[in-house]
Design a protein around this motif. Sequence first.
Motif, mmCIF file in Angstrom:
data_model
loop_
_atom_site.group_PDB
_atom_site.id
_atom_site.type_symbol
_atom_site.label_atom_id
_atom_site.label_comp_id
_atom_site.label_asym_id
_atom_site.label_seq_id
_atom_site.Cartn_x
_atom_site.Cartn_y
_atom_site.Cartn_z
ATOM 1 N N GLU A 175 -111.482 33.322 17.157
ATOM 2 C CA GLU A 175 -110.278 33.869 16.362
ATOM 3 C C GLU A 175 -109.282 34.205 17.139
ATOM 4 O O GLU A 175 -108.116 34.133 16.891
ATOM 5 N N ALA A 176 -109.574 34.921 18.230
ATOM 6 C CA ALA A 176 -108.591 35.162 19.087
ATOM 7 C C ALA A 176 -107.835 34.611 20.013
ATOM 8 O O ALA A 176 -106.819 34.641 20.434
ATOM 9 N N LEU A 177 -108.683 33.246 20.522
ATOM 10 C CA LEU A 177 -108.227 32.411 21.637
ATOM 11 C C LEU A 177 -107.774 31.162 21.152
ATOM 12 O O LEU A 177 -106.889 30.707 21.632
ATOM 13 N N ALA A 178 -108.334 31.046 19.998
ATOM 14 C CA ALA A 178 -107.941 29.305 19.400
ATOM 15 C C ALA A 178 -108.243 29.463 17.771
ATOM 16 O O ALA A 178 -109.162 28.752 17.186
ATOM 17 N N PRO A 179 -107.257 30.181 16.996
ATOM 18 C CA PRO A 179 -107.472 30.263 15.710
ATOM 19 C C PRO A 179 -107.812 29.052 14.960
ATOM 20 O O PRO A 179 -108.520 28.824 14.008
ATOM 21 N N ALA A 180 -107.087 28.055 15.514
ATOM 22 C CA ALA A 180 -106.956 26.749 14.756
ATOM 23 C C ALA A 180 -108.415 26.024 14.675
ATOM 24 O O ALA A 180 -108.822 25.243 13.926
ATOM 25 N N ALA A 181 -109.123 26.301 15.784
ATOM 26 C CA ALA A 181 -110.529 25.811 16.109
ATOM 27 C C ALA A 181 -111.437 26.318 15.064
ATOM 28 O O ALA A 181 -112.887 25.979 15.048
ATOM 29 N N LEU A 182 -111.273 27.409 14.307
ATOM 30 C CA LEU A 182 -112.069 28.130 13.410
ATOM 31 C C LEU A 182 -112.625 26.792 12.271
ATOM 32 O O LEU A 182 -113.812 27.091 11.770
#
Length: 477
Positions: free
Chosen positions: A335-342
């Motif tokens: 969530e902190a580094l790549a939120p789209a990857a959630l």
Amino acid sequence: MTSAPTIKGPRRDAYDVVVIGAGPAGLAAAATAAKAGLTVLLLDENAGPGGQVWRAITSTPLADKTQLGSDFWSGEEWVRALRAGSAEVIHRATVWSLDKALEIGVSVGGGSAFVTARRVILATGALERPFPIPGWTLPGVMTAGAAQTMLKSSGLVPDEPTVIAGQGPLLWLLSAQILRLGGRIDRILDTTDRRNVVAALPHALAFATSPYFRKGLALMREVRAKVKVVSGVTELAARGEGRLASVTYKVGTREETLPASLLLLHQGVVPNVNLAMAAGVEHAWDDVQLAWLPVLGKDGATSVEGIAVAGDGAGIGGAEAAALRGRLAALAAIEALAPAALAKVDSAASVRAELVRAERGRPFLDLLFRPGKQFRIPADDTIVCRCEEITARDIREAVAIGATGPNQLKAYRRTGMGPCQGRLCGLTVTELMAEARGKTPQEIGYYRLRAPVKPIALAELAALPKSQAETEAVVRG
């Protein structure tokens, strides 16, 4: 003759996420973060994945899955998930440094290197609680965890007069595993304080509806059918000249001595906090688990920005809960580094719901198996610091002449300065000094830990590349 394979260090200088420890929490965290496309490095001291709970899961000679039980083999799912992903994994890697800049010092194959991370997940697991009884340093006295390591890794079980003493779920699990493999147990001495039942009763309903209840009851029935169990043990001592020869115990005023050449001791596990403490993570004394626990925010976040703690290192909860905490720490990193990857991974809400179910019944176990004071704070003649052979009397005398806490005690008695760096004596020292000074463990504190938190060769430190600033500082000096 073939030479040993070369163990290679990290392939990169920097990663999105570095996970330290490949037990349930570490495996789950690394697999989850890698699934989201982050660059992940997993570092672990052991020869293979699994930690203590799933130790040797990829190499154990015990092919019959009933011998170790279904809980052990549940780890296969996370090993497969890790290997199917893109995480870089290095075993036999000793992490000896972690700082607030998220720079990690790691020793691999006799050489050290530094790597940096945008997020660090500490999954360092648990240690067995110190069990300082008279004679616990005699050859022939081991921890239950050490015996279980040999069982899982090599299929070795006792075939000599053996006594198992202590309390907690691992005691019953190990006993069952030894018996399934044809090993010998002459007596089990249960040190559970009978008064603990009253304290645990308010949580009995939650425990009865938890996964722990049926498993624990089945293990106890299995073991009691084959071995005599003595409950309510109030005193315990190992005896022998040069090595263990007998075990003496008391139940109330009744005393008995048993011949034994092997004594396995266990009174629960506690978080392994040394690396987290050395990194500056805030910790607090927990009066239920009787140990230092990191002060945590949401999903394992600590007082140091970018460092999370997952699994039993955050508080003892068992393997299933540890894996779920590892997933939550990884989801927070995503969530902190790549939120789209959630979108590629499970939702944090669903994992938290699973964690609530997995931890149901834990308060009952924590209170029931809270070890008695007589087995935590030893009598004067008992060795406390095994590395320096310091007795409880030595520590009490140091307090009497001015030692105020564990760090001051180092100057008086060198406790905590041996190879184990306080892992085998730290809790005992804190509680012993607290009692002697009429303070709480929180007021007494713990050892001040600094890098290197694990022993490494001086040659490794000397060989580390120096920055220009460091070189100029030496030249100016």
